[in-house]
Enzyme design. Structure first.
Site, PDB file in Angstrom:
ATOM      1  N   TYR A  64       0.827  -1.201   0.000  1.00  0.00           N
ATOM      2  CA  TYR A  64       0.000   0.000   0.000  1.00  0.00           C
ATOM      3  C   TYR A  64       0.863   1.252   0.000  1.00  0.00           C
ATOM      4  O   TYR A  64       2.025   1.232   0.394  1.00  0.00           O
ATOM      5  CB  TYR A  64      -0.921   0.023   1.221  1.00  0.00           C
ATOM      6  N   PHE A  76       2.195   9.704   3.295  1.00  0.00           N
ATOM      7  CA  PHE A  76       2.542   9.613   4.712  1.00  0.00           C
ATOM      8  C   PHE A  76       3.054   8.238   5.100  1.00  0.00           C
ATOM      9  O   PHE A  76       3.648   8.067   6.161  1.00  0.00           O
ATOM     10  CB  PHE A  76       1.374  10.032   5.621  1.00  0.00           C
ATOM     11  N   ASP A  77       2.846   7.220   4.242  1.00  0.00           N
ATOM     12  CA  ASP A  77       3.319   5.874   4.565  1.00  0.00           C
ATOM     13  C   ASP A  77       3.281   5.018   3.308  1.00  0.00           C
ATOM     14  O   ASP A  77       2.447   5.239   2.423  1.00  0.00           O
ATOM     15  CB  ASP A  77       2.441   5.253   5.655  1.00  0.00           C
ATOM     16  N   ILE A  96      -7.506   0.154  10.323  1.00  0.00           N
ATOM     17  CA  ILE A  96      -8.657   1.061  10.326  1.00  0.00           C
ATOM     18  C   ILE A  96      -9.855   0.405   9.637  1.00  0.00           C
ATOM     19  O   ILE A  96      -9.690  -0.479   8.786  1.00  0.00           O
ATOM     20  CB  ILE A  96      -8.299   2.415   9.676  1.00  0.00           C
ATOM     21  N   TYR A 122      -8.870   7.503  11.168  1.00  0.00           N
ATOM     22  CA  TYR A 122      -8.359   7.812  12.498  1.00  0.00           C
ATOM     23  C   TYR A 122      -9.220   8.811  13.257  1.00  0.00           C
ATOM     24  O   TYR A 122      -8.901   9.174  14.387  1.00  0.00           O
ATOM     25  CB  TYR A 122      -6.911   8.305  12.393  1.00  0.00           C
ATOM     26  N   PHE A 139      -5.614   5.452  -0.051  1.00  0.00           N
ATOM     27  CA  PHE A 139      -4.680   4.332  -0.030  1.00  0.00           C
ATOM     28  C   PHE A 139      -4.729   3.615  -1.369  1.00  0.00           C
ATOM     29  O   PHE A 139      -5.803   3.239  -1.839  1.00  0.00           O
ATOM     30  CB  PHE A 139      -5.039   3.333   1.073  1.00  0.00           C
TER      31      PHE A 139
END
Length: 147
Positions: A64, A76-77, A96, A122, A139
Site C-alpha cells: 500500500y 505519509f506511509d 482502520i 483515524y 490508499f
C-alpha cells in the site's frame, strides 16, 4: 474525460495522471469512477484480481501507499517504499475500518484506491504527529495474497 470514453480508457487516464504528477486531476477522476458504500468508503478498482475474496479472520498480505486527500496528495506511509508487504487479519480491528471494509471485497492480484473518510480512518483524534484530526485518506492497495 468521460465523454465517449470507456472505463478502461478512464483507467488509463488515471495512470497517465499518476505518471505525470497531476495529482489533483487524478483525485477528480477517481471521484468520478469511485464506488461509494453506505459507510462512506469510496473505492476505485485499478485492477480486479482473481480467486476468492478474503473472509473475516483471513490473513491477508498487501502492499500500500497512503496519501492525504488534499491538493498536495502528500504521502505519509508506504509498504512499497519499505519493500516489505504488510500482513494483517481481516475483520479483527487490526487496521482502520476503511481497510477492513475495502480489502474484504478485493481478490488476490487486485489493486484498488480506497478513499477513507475520517469516521473509517483515524477520526477526530487523528494519529499524531503523522495524521491530523479528521483526515480523509487515500490508499493505493494491492492484495498480494489471502491466507
Amino acid at each position: 474525460l468521460t465523454c465517449g470514453k470507456t472505463k478502461n480508457e478512464e483507467t488509463n487516464a488515471v495512470f497517465s495522471c499518476i505518471l505525470s504528477g497531476l495529482q489533483i486531476r487524478f483525485v477528480q477522476l477517481l471521484e468520478r469512477m469511485a464506488t461509494k458504500t453506505p459507510s462512506g468508503l469510496q473505492y476505485t478498482d485499478i485492477q480486479v484480481g482473481t480467486g476468492n475474496c478474503p473472509t473475516p479472520g483471513s490473513k491477508v498480505t498487501v502492499h500500500y501507499t497512503g496519501t492525504f486527500n488534499d491538493q498536495n496528495g502528500n504521502k505519509f506511509d508506504s509498504s512499497r517504499d519499505r519493500k516489505q508487504p504488510f500482513v494483517f487479519t481481516i475483520g479483527r480491528g487490526q487496521v482502520i475500518k476503511g481497510w477492513d471494509e475495502g480489502v474484504m471485497s478485493m481478490k488476490p492480484g487486485g489493486r484498488r484506491i480506497l478513499t477513507v473518510p475520517p469516521a473509517l480512518g483515524y477520526g477526530p483524534g487523528g494519529m499524531p504527529p503523522v495524521i491530523p484530526p479528521n483526515s480523509t485518506l487515500c490508499f493505493d492497495v494491492e492484495l498480494i495474497k489471502v491466507g
